[in-house]
Design a protein around this motif. Sequence first.
Motif, PDB file in Angstrom:
ATOM      1  N   GLY A   1     -40.793 -19.784  45.344  1.00 49.80           N
ATOM      2  CA  GLY A   1     -41.344 -19.898  46.694  1.00 49.80           C
ATOM      3  C   GLY A   1     -41.743 -21.325  47.060  1.00 49.80           C
ATOM      4  N   GLY A   2     -41.493 -22.267  46.159  1.00 48.43           N
ATOM      5  CA  GLY A   2     -41.863 -23.663  46.414  1.00 48.43           C
ATOM      6  C   GLY A   2     -41.162 -24.251  47.634  1.00 48.43           C
ATOM      7  N   ARG A   3     -39.880 -23.899  47.816  1.00 48.79           N
ATOM      8  CA  ARG A   3     -39.160 -24.449  48.962  1.00 48.79           C
ATOM      9  C   ARG A   3     -39.716 -23.918  50.284  1.00 48.79           C
ATOM     10  N   GLU A   4     -40.115 -22.649  50.287  1.00 50.22           N
ATOM     11  CA  GLU A   4     -40.718 -22.084  51.500  1.00 50.22           C
ATOM     12  C   GLU A   4     -42.010 -22.830  51.836  1.00 50.22           C
ATOM     13  N   LEU A   5     -42.800 -23.130  50.804  1.00 52.96           N
ATOM     14  CA  LEU A   5     -44.018 -23.902  51.043  1.00 52.96           C
ATOM     15  C   LEU A   5     -43.670 -25.280  51.583  1.00 52.96           C
TER      16      LEU A   5
ATOM     17  N   ARG B   1     -33.552 -14.968  54.391  1.00 54.81           N
ATOM     18  CA  ARG B   1     -34.804 -14.194  54.431  1.00 54.81           C
ATOM     19  C   ARG B   1     -35.994 -15.074  54.092  1.00 54.81           C
ATOM     20  N   ARG B   2     -35.822 -15.914  53.078  1.00 54.52           N
ATOM     21  CA  ARG B   2     -36.921 -16.785  52.660  1.00 54.52           C
ATOM     22  C   ARG B   2     -37.301 -17.763  53.769  1.00 54.52           C
ATOM     23  N   VAL B   3     -36.273 -18.320  54.413  1.00 56.29           N
ATOM     24  CA  VAL B   3     -36.528 -19.281  55.490  1.00 56.29           C
ATOM     25  C   VAL B   3     -37.222 -18.575  56.658  1.00 56.29           C
ATOM     26  N   GLU B   4     -36.780 -17.339  56.946  1.00 52.04           N
ATOM     27  CA  GLU B   4     -37.364 -16.612  58.079  1.00 52.04           C
ATOM     28  C   GLU B   4     -38.824 -16.242  57.837  1.00 52.04           C
ATOM     29  N   GLN B   5     -39.174 -16.096  56.562  1.00 46.56           N
ATOM     30  CA  GLN B   5     -40.587 -15.836  56.248  1.00 46.56           C
ATOM     31  C   GLN B   5     -41.494 -16.979  56.696  1.00 46.56           C
ATOM     32  N   THR B   6     -40.928 -18.162  56.876  1.00 51.83           N
ATOM     33  CA  THR B   6     -41.736 -19.301  57.297  1.00 51.83           C
ATOM     34  C   THR B   6     -41.735 -19.443  58.818  1.00 51.83           C
ATOM     35  N   GLY B   7     -41.052 -18.536  59.533  1.00 51.49           N
ATOM     36  CA  GLY B   7     -40.986 -18.641  60.985  1.00 51.49           C
ATOM     37  C   GLY B   7     -39.824 -19.491  61.468  1.00 51.49           C
ATOM     38  N   CYS B   8     -39.001 -19.964  60.550  1.00 54.88           N
ATOM     39  CA  CYS B   8     -37.842 -20.781  60.923  1.00 54.88           C
ATOM     40  C   CYS B   8     -36.570 -19.968  60.764  1.00 54.88           C
TER      41      CYS B   8
END
Length: 351
Positions: free
Chosen positions: A280-284, A328-335
């Motif tokens: 999850g580091g990249r999402e952060l 999915r991971r990117v969308e979790q950040t709103g992007c």
Amino acid sequence: DTETLIDKLHRERALSGEEWVRVIDGRTPETAEYLFGLARQVRQAVYGKDVYIRGLIEFTNYCRNDCYYCGIRKSNSHVQRYRLSQDQILDCCRQGYELGFRTFVLQGGEDGWFTDERMVCLIRSIKAGFPDCALTLSIGERGHDSYRAFFDAGADRYLLRHETSSSDHYAKLHPPSLSAAHRKACLLDLKSIGYQVGAGFMVGSPFQETRHLAQDMLFLKELGPHMVGIGPFIPHRDTPFAGEEAGSLELTLYMLGLLRLMLPDVLLPATTALGSIRDGGRELGILAGANVVMPNLSPRDHRKDYSLYDNKLNTGAESAEGLADLSRRVEQTGCRIAVCRGDWRPCPDQE
Ligand code: 5AD
């Protein structure tokens, strides 16, 4: 005081060396959150919700250099060396194109087998096969004529991290054959030729002090790169730095936020090293202001051999499932992931 400095950076896009040291050393979880909120606003104003993807092709792990931190350094005899053929590389591009990649990054060690002639041929064939794609090179230090020839053959961008802008610190990370001055000269040369240029540094590399990071920020301000790649230093077991401590996720995120405020329109990857040090580091990283991810398109059977540091993240996006997971991971950040070249674009108020 730290928030005041963050506000000043937001307003003026610059700090003095002494202020950089204070804003870095004075960070707390609260000021970091404050910084990330501003960084997201600034990113939104320039790039909206788009996160750009780059298909990374690690095409050779032969390297003539012996950097003390790097797992594919010349004297590491445990590495299974490989180089991809032109056909293998074109296959990676084809696969990537199908998935929606419109930028390919050819990254490799400084491998003498890839002469200028071979590189020019490779660049021409990629640009002929994928005329709507951008091509980025990341193959280290070469001379002006080589950089010029690659550009004329169609290469659009060049990544060359400066690693650390301080000569003294640089000398502690590299053998005497390499110098900070030469690295910087290459970056200036690349920029003057017309490449979109990426510089960058490791966070928490051995012997790094806050003043070195401050110097990196001043150097980047002066260089004005289109991209800045930063990630935590992570030790590799077969290097002289095997026993050193890794850089922290927390400081890397903070530096990403500061970079976004200093260079509002910079392309800022949430790097593989960031994703390797923590799930999850990249999402952060995206939540701290990053707007680029660079999944791996290299053939599966060679991925483990491109081991720059231990436990390097090794899930690619070569499959539709891999890319769907990343989406999915990117969308979790709103992007959201954008299917386009994702070129650098100047900040609206600087046009
Ligand atoms: N930890 C983190 N990053 C590393 N790199 C090389 N070795 C390491 C390591 N041990 C980075 C360098 C280089 C990029 C390709 O990978 O910054 O420029």
